[in-house]
Design an enzyme around this catalytic site. Structure first.
Site, PDB file in Angstrom:
ATOM      1  CG  HIS A 193      31.850  21.371  27.106  1.00  0.00           C
ATOM      2  ND1 HIS A 193      32.242  22.021  25.958  1.00  0.00           N
ATOM      3  CD2 HIS A 193      32.996  21.151  27.814  1.00  0.00           C
ATOM      4  CE1 HIS A 193      33.554  22.176  25.962  1.00  0.00           C
ATOM      5  NE2 HIS A 193      34.040  21.659  27.089  1.00  0.00           N
ATOM      6  CD  GLU A 194      33.363  19.361  31.242  1.00  0.00           C
ATOM      7  OE1 GLU A 194      34.221  18.473  31.030  1.00  0.00           O
ATOM      8  OE2 GLU A 194      33.620  20.575  31.156  1.00  0.00           O
ATOM      9  CG  HIS A 251      35.815  17.020  27.224  1.00  0.00           C
ATOM     10  ND1 HIS A 251      36.587  17.251  26.106  1.00  0.00           N
ATOM     11  CD2 HIS A 251      35.472  18.242  27.707  1.00  0.00           C
ATOM     12  CE1 HIS A 251      36.702  18.554  25.923  1.00  0.00           C
ATOM     13  NE2 HIS A 251      36.033  19.176  26.873  1.00  0.00           N
TER      14      HIS A 251
END
Length: 351
Positions: A17-18, A21
């Protein structure tokens, strides 16, 4: 060992997920100051280039700290070129959406792997045929294998149920010993309960599965279809669950927290690797969707702020942004505590 695997799986989901980003931020020239798996005190950290990579004490999450962005101080600004706050609302939306998007990509890939490896499931072989029901009247017999319905291949008993549930005339192609037979059946509509306990109407033809289980594999484009279907169905169930929770149909005691997630992953790792992949895929979808909820402390809430700026051509008032984000954190922390409370009560056998 199983709990270690569960923690590693959960950490990997957060990492991916990170990573979304991180990659989106770097593409648009935003400096990433910290990339951490976990929260709290840093156990290990190493600076590579301009980014500090860290492993933190609480392994139930993670974050990327972008230059000009601070979740604890939403009013932080930095006007330098490599700052998040200096980018356009459109670019910010892409960076914010990239995290959940990576969760969906990961889930699709895991479901694709599961399809190729093979799923253990009930086969579409008839067991009991209920008297005076459409299948009985049409001539369906025990041990008949349903090959297709309305020209669509049937591989599992779930495929059969989905096809029959529709209120349409059904053309069944059946294998009976070494013969291929055709049957035309109109389902009977009955009242039933869905997974949320709500009354619905669905079609049935009056047959039950034989109980025979087999490994069903999907190859080529079938794997793509299987993964797409699993991603869609998982997303739909999670969104409906959120809706039912808000409307009060699902009681608050059904909310689960990180303890139950780790427990489910640990149980899956003990029984079957394919089951573990399915659970990780489902949690990845869950993580993606929940992060897109319009709660200011989450990606979805921040995306809304930027959409507001695009539509009004001016940023949201600083005080409004501050108090809305504070309210969002209160909601988020309350849900986390509720989930943790429910997990503990379940483990203690209270529920």
């Amino acid at each position: 060992m199983s709990f270690l695997i569960a923690f590693l799986a959960l950490s990997f989901l957060v990492f991916f997920h990170e990573l979304g980003h991180f990659i989106a931020a770097r593409i648009f020239g935003v400096r990433v100051e910290v990339f951490s798996i976990g929260f709290g005190v840093k156990i290990f950290s190493k600076k590579i280039g301009e980014t500090q990579y860290a492993l933190s004490m609480i392994p139930l999450g993670g974050y990327v700290k972008l230059k000009g962005q601070n979740d604890l101080d939403v009013l932080e600004q930095n006007c330098q070129n490599d700052s998040y706050s200096n980018k356009s609302p459109f670019v910010k939306i892409i960076i914010l959406f990239a995290g959940p998007f990576f969760n969906f990509i990961l889930a699709f890939f895991l479901f694709f792997m599961v399809g190729n490896m093979g799923v253990s499931t009930y086969l579409p072989i008839v067991g009991e045929v209920k008297k005076n029901m459409p299948a009985f009247e049409a001539g369906i017999l025990e041990n008949d294998e349903i090959l297709s319905i309305n020209a669509k291949q049937i591989k599992t008993w779930m495929d059969l149920q989905e096809a029959v549930a529709k209120d349409t005339m059904l053309n069944l192609v059946v294998l009976r010993k070494d013969k291929i037979l055709d049957f035309t059946i109109r389902p009977e509509i009955i009242k039933a309960k869905n997974i949320f306990g709500e009354e619905i109407q669905k079609g049935v033809i009056g047959i039950a599965p034989s109980g025979k289980i087999g490994i069903v594999k999907y190859t080529g484009f079938e794997s793509f279809e299987y993964a797409s279907k699993k991603l869609y169905e998982s997303s739909k169930i999670i969104l409906l669950s959120v809706q039912k929770l808000i409307s009060g149909i699902i009681p608050l005691k059904e909310v689960s927290g990180p303890v139950m997630i780790v427990d489910k992953l640990a149980q899956a790792s003990k029984s079957d690797f394919v089951l573990l992949l399915l659970w990780v895929g489902l949690i990845s979808v869950n993580l993606g969707i929940l992060n897109l909820l319009p709660i200011p402390a989450l990606d979805g809430g921040q995306i809304l702020f930027n959409f507001y700026e695009i539509l009004t051509r001016k940023p949201i008032y600083e005080k409004a942004k501050y108090y809305l984000t504070l309210f969002g954190w209160i909601i988020l922390l309350s849900l986390m505590l509720l989930g943790l409370r429910n997990d503990i009560l379940r483990l203690l056998g209270v529920w």
